[in-house]
Design an enzyme around this catalytic site. Structure first.
Site, PDB file in Angstrom:
ATOM      1  N   THR A 152       0.793  -1.226   0.000  1.00 27.22           N
ATOM      2  CA  THR A 152       0.000   0.000   0.000  1.00 27.22           C
ATOM      3  C   THR A 152       0.829   1.281   0.000  1.00 27.22           C
ATOM      4  O   THR A 152       0.312   2.332  -0.363  1.00 27.22           O
ATOM      5  CB  THR A 152      -0.935   0.039   1.228  1.00 27.22           C
ATOM      6  N   ASP A 207      10.185  -8.960   1.801  1.00 30.25           N
ATOM      7  CA  ASP A 207       9.909  -8.242   3.046  1.00 30.25           C
ATOM      8  C   ASP A 207      10.065  -9.160   4.251  1.00 30.25           C
ATOM      9  O   ASP A 207      10.646  -8.767   5.279  1.00 30.25           O
ATOM     10  CB  ASP A 207       8.514  -7.620   3.012  1.00 30.25           C
ATOM     11  N   SER A 263     -24.085  -6.094  14.336  1.00 27.54           N
ATOM     12  CA  SER A 263     -23.298  -6.625  13.219  1.00 27.54           C
ATOM     13  C   SER A 263     -21.959  -5.917  13.052  1.00 27.54           C
ATOM     14  O   SER A 263     -20.957  -6.552  12.704  1.00 27.54           O
ATOM     15  CB  SER A 263     -24.105  -6.530  11.917  1.00 27.54           C
TER      16      SER A 263
END
EC number: 2.7.1.33
Length: 239
Positions: A10, A96, A169
């Site tokens: 990202t 990584d 929820s």
């Protein structure tokens, strides 16, 4: 100077290699805007650039264009810097994860389960001799929540919080996804400790590490920027 790059899914994190024991200052840039990196490299052109990337080749090319010189992208090996790679095909291990293990082994050597909690959740077992036993990869918290929202008609992606017994929820989704991350971490720590016959440490890294640390039933140590730390160690030696 030597420039270190951690090209994640990202964003890109980067730092100049610090001299001696000093910690390097870490900067972060979104992949779509590398202006800050480009400007920094114009002011101080790096003499060498080391990077670990799990992003696309197109993004890697954009990064190299921004720094103005070729990047030495880390390729995992069978062994390097005191760490032994358990993968059947060593170069298929994520760069990584390899850099993180090298960083962890040299920053705080010992038997440890190394968790990186970002876009993906990786759980890797590294013993005090630097042997990487293997590890797991699963969706991170964000991916879990988004996949649930995309795969169901009515749940959506509401903001929730962790609760022991969710009664709505939004909290049920958040709590369930978080529990799906903490349970395998706790299980792997117990499994690795049992295999070795001695206690193992839990090391946490990544953007969701602080959240996980709050909800794990076992203690863990958060260590920032282990990928860059591993690259820094490699920059000071050759493998």
């Amino acid at each position: 100077m030597i420039l270190l790059l951690d090209a994640g899914n990202t964003r890109l994190k980067w730092a100049w290699l610090a001299e001696g024991p000093a910690r390097h200052t870490v900067h972060a840039s979104p992949h779509h805007d590398l202006t800050a990196l480009e400007q920094a490299c114009r002011i101080t052109p790096p003499r060498r650039v080391l990077g670990a990337s799990v992003t696309s080749s197109e993004r890697n090319s954009a990064i190299m264009a921004a720094v103005g010189r070729p990047v030495e992208w880390l390729v995992p090996a069978a062994s390097c810097a005191g760490v032994t790679n358990a993968y059947r095909d060593p170069d298929r291990l994520g760069a990584d994860r390899w850099a993180q293990m090298i960083g962890a082994h040299h920053e705080q050597p010992g038997d440890q389960v190394l968790v990186s909690a970002g876009t993906a959740l990786t759980i890797d077992c590294l013993d005090r001799e630097g042997r990487f036993w293997g590890g797991t990869i699963a969706p991170g918290l964000g991916l879990l929540r988004h996949s649930l929202a995309e795969g169901t008609a009515r749940l959506g992606l509401p903001d929730g919080s962790w609760q022991e017994y969710p009664d709505n929820s939004a909290d049920a989704i958040f709590s369930g996804c978080l529990n799906a991350l903490t349970a395998p971490i706790e299980a792997q720590v117990a499994r690795f400790g049992s295999q070795l016959g001695r206690p193992v440490r839990l090391t946490l890294a990544g953007g969701d590490a602080p959240l996980l640390a709050q909800h794990l039933a076992i203690d863990g140590t958060i260590v920032d920027n282990l990928v860059l730390s591993g690259l820094a160690h490699l920059a000071r030696m050759s493998c």
